[in-house]
Design a protein around this motif. Structure first.
Motif, PDB file in Angstrom:
ATOM      1  N   THR A 196     -75.182  40.843  60.925  1.00 51.24           N
ATOM      2  CA  THR A 196     -74.798  40.784  62.333  1.00 51.24           C
ATOM      3  C   THR A 196     -75.108  42.109  63.029  1.00 51.24           C
ATOM      4  O   THR A 196     -75.426  43.123  62.372  1.00 51.24           O
ATOM      5  CB  THR A 196     -73.298  40.485  62.482  1.00 51.24           C
ATOM      6  OG1 THR A 196     -72.557  41.570  61.889  1.00 51.24           O
ATOM      7  CG2 THR A 196     -72.932  39.180  61.770  1.00 51.24           C
ATOM      8  N   GLU A 197     -75.035  42.085  64.360  1.00 52.46           N
ATOM      9  CA  GLU A 197     -75.258  43.310  65.136  1.00 52.46           C
ATOM     10  C   GLU A 197     -74.223  44.372  64.790  1.00 52.46           C
ATOM     11  O   GLU A 197     -74.537  45.572  64.759  1.00 52.46           O
ATOM     12  CB  GLU A 197     -75.202  42.981  66.629  1.00 52.46           C
ATOM     13  CG  GLU A 197     -76.295  42.038  67.097  1.00 52.46           C
ATOM     14  CD  GLU A 197     -76.144  41.685  68.555  1.00 52.46           C
ATOM     15  OE1 GLU A 197     -75.185  42.192  69.184  1.00 52.46           O
ATOM     16  OE2 GLU A 197     -76.962  40.911  69.074  1.00 52.46           O
ATOM     17  N   HIS A 211     -82.463  42.252  70.591  1.00 44.11           N
ATOM     18  CA  HIS A 211     -82.795  41.615  69.323  1.00 44.11           C
ATOM     19  C   HIS A 211     -83.749  40.481  69.575  1.00 44.11           C
ATOM     20  O   HIS A 211     -83.854  39.959  70.684  1.00 44.11           O
ATOM     21  CB  HIS A 211     -81.535  41.092  68.618  1.00 44.11           C
ATOM     22  CG  HIS A 211     -80.835  39.998  69.376  1.00 44.11           C
ATOM     23  ND1 HIS A 211     -79.951  40.253  70.397  1.00 44.11           N
ATOM     24  CD2 HIS A 211     -80.942  38.647  69.275  1.00 44.11           C
ATOM     25  CE1 HIS A 211     -79.495  39.105  70.890  1.00 44.11           C
ATOM     26  NE2 HIS A 211     -80.082  38.109  70.229  1.00 44.11           N
ATOM     27  N   PHE A 212     -84.495  40.139  68.521  1.00 49.73           N
ATOM     28  CA  PHE A 212     -85.432  39.017  68.616  1.00 49.73           C
ATOM     29  C   PHE A 212     -84.680  37.716  68.404  1.00 49.73           C
ATOM     30  O   PHE A 212     -83.902  37.592  67.452  1.00 49.73           O
ATOM     31  CB  PHE A 212     -86.538  39.152  67.569  1.00 49.73           C
ATOM     32  CG  PHE A 212     -87.456  40.306  67.810  1.00 49.73           C
ATOM     33  CD1 PHE A 212     -88.460  40.205  68.785  1.00 49.73           C
ATOM     34  CD2 PHE A 212     -87.335  41.477  67.119  1.00 49.73           C
ATOM     35  CE1 PHE A 212     -89.318  41.282  69.004  1.00 49.73           C
ATOM     36  CE2 PHE A 212     -88.186  42.545  67.331  1.00 49.73           C
ATOM     37  CZ  PHE A 212     -89.178  42.451  68.293  1.00 49.73           C
TER      38      PHE A 212
END
Length: 216
Positions: A196-197, A211-212
């Protein structure tokens, strides 16, 4: 880890959380079916005070204390190896192996309950009754007076008292659930993947600004 995080983690591994307790409960249930039924037979006796034949109806604290001490003595005599050996000899048994003895008395009465548990209901009743008989004779020889009277004799129980199969299954289910939770938590702790981020921010100490997107 917060409670919400734990619940989310358990939800991801819901199959394990459900399957492991069920497997443990089923295995325990199968194991308890192999255990023989146990039957408990009980006989009761009354401990007489040393002044039971006296006409004085007054009872003092000293009398009550002496009666309770006498009751405790009878309980100890009933549990003694001497009495156990005599009971086995009287019944033609080499020992009382396989049969457990429990002797209970209340602090407010002089009633003593002798309970015997074993696989054979009739033998359990015979042993309980013989314990009372031998305890009465031994107490008379040791204390010097007749201090025990039989109240109820034991009869062969019709239904088993154990093993407590539902309780064992319930404990196995709870234990399986706890093991499943521990496995899930430990598996998450040793998993070092970045997922996760927030994991990125914690590892690198920087803020994620983009993010992609996931492309199917």
């Amino acid at each position: 880890m917060t409670l919400l995080e734990l619940l989310g983690l358990l939800r991801k591994h819901i199959r394990l959380v459900i399957a492991l307790p069920i497997i443990a409960a089923v295995a325990c249930a199968a194991g308890t079916l192999l255990l023989p039924d146990q039957y408990t037979a009980s006989s009761t006796m009354y401990v007489l005070s040393s002044d039971s034949n006296k006409g004085d109806s007054g009872v003092t604290n000293t009398d009550l204390s002496a009666s309770q001490m006498l009751t405790n003595d009878v309980v100890s005599i009933t549990k003694s190896d001497r009495v156990k050996a005599q009971v086995a000899s009287n019944l033609g048994m080499s020992s009382l192996a396989g049969y457990s003895l429990e002797v209970e008395s209340s602090t407010t009465t002089r009633v003593v309950t002798v309970s015997v548990t074993g696989a054979n209901p009739q033998t359990a009743a015979d042993i309980a009754n013989e314990f009372v008989n031998v305890a009465r004779q031994t107490s008379s020889n040791v204390i010097g007076s007749q201090v025990v009277n039989t109240i109820d004799t034991a009869s062969a129980p019709m239904s088993p008292s154990g093993p407590k199969r539902p309780l064992y299954v319930a404990v196995a289910f709870v234990a399986g659930l706890l093991v499943a939770i521990i496995l899930v938590v430990l598996g998450d702790m040793v998993n070092v993947k970045v997922r996760t981020e927030s994991d990125v921010e914690d590892l690198l100490g920087v803020t994620v600004i983009g993010h992609f997107p996931k492309i199917s």
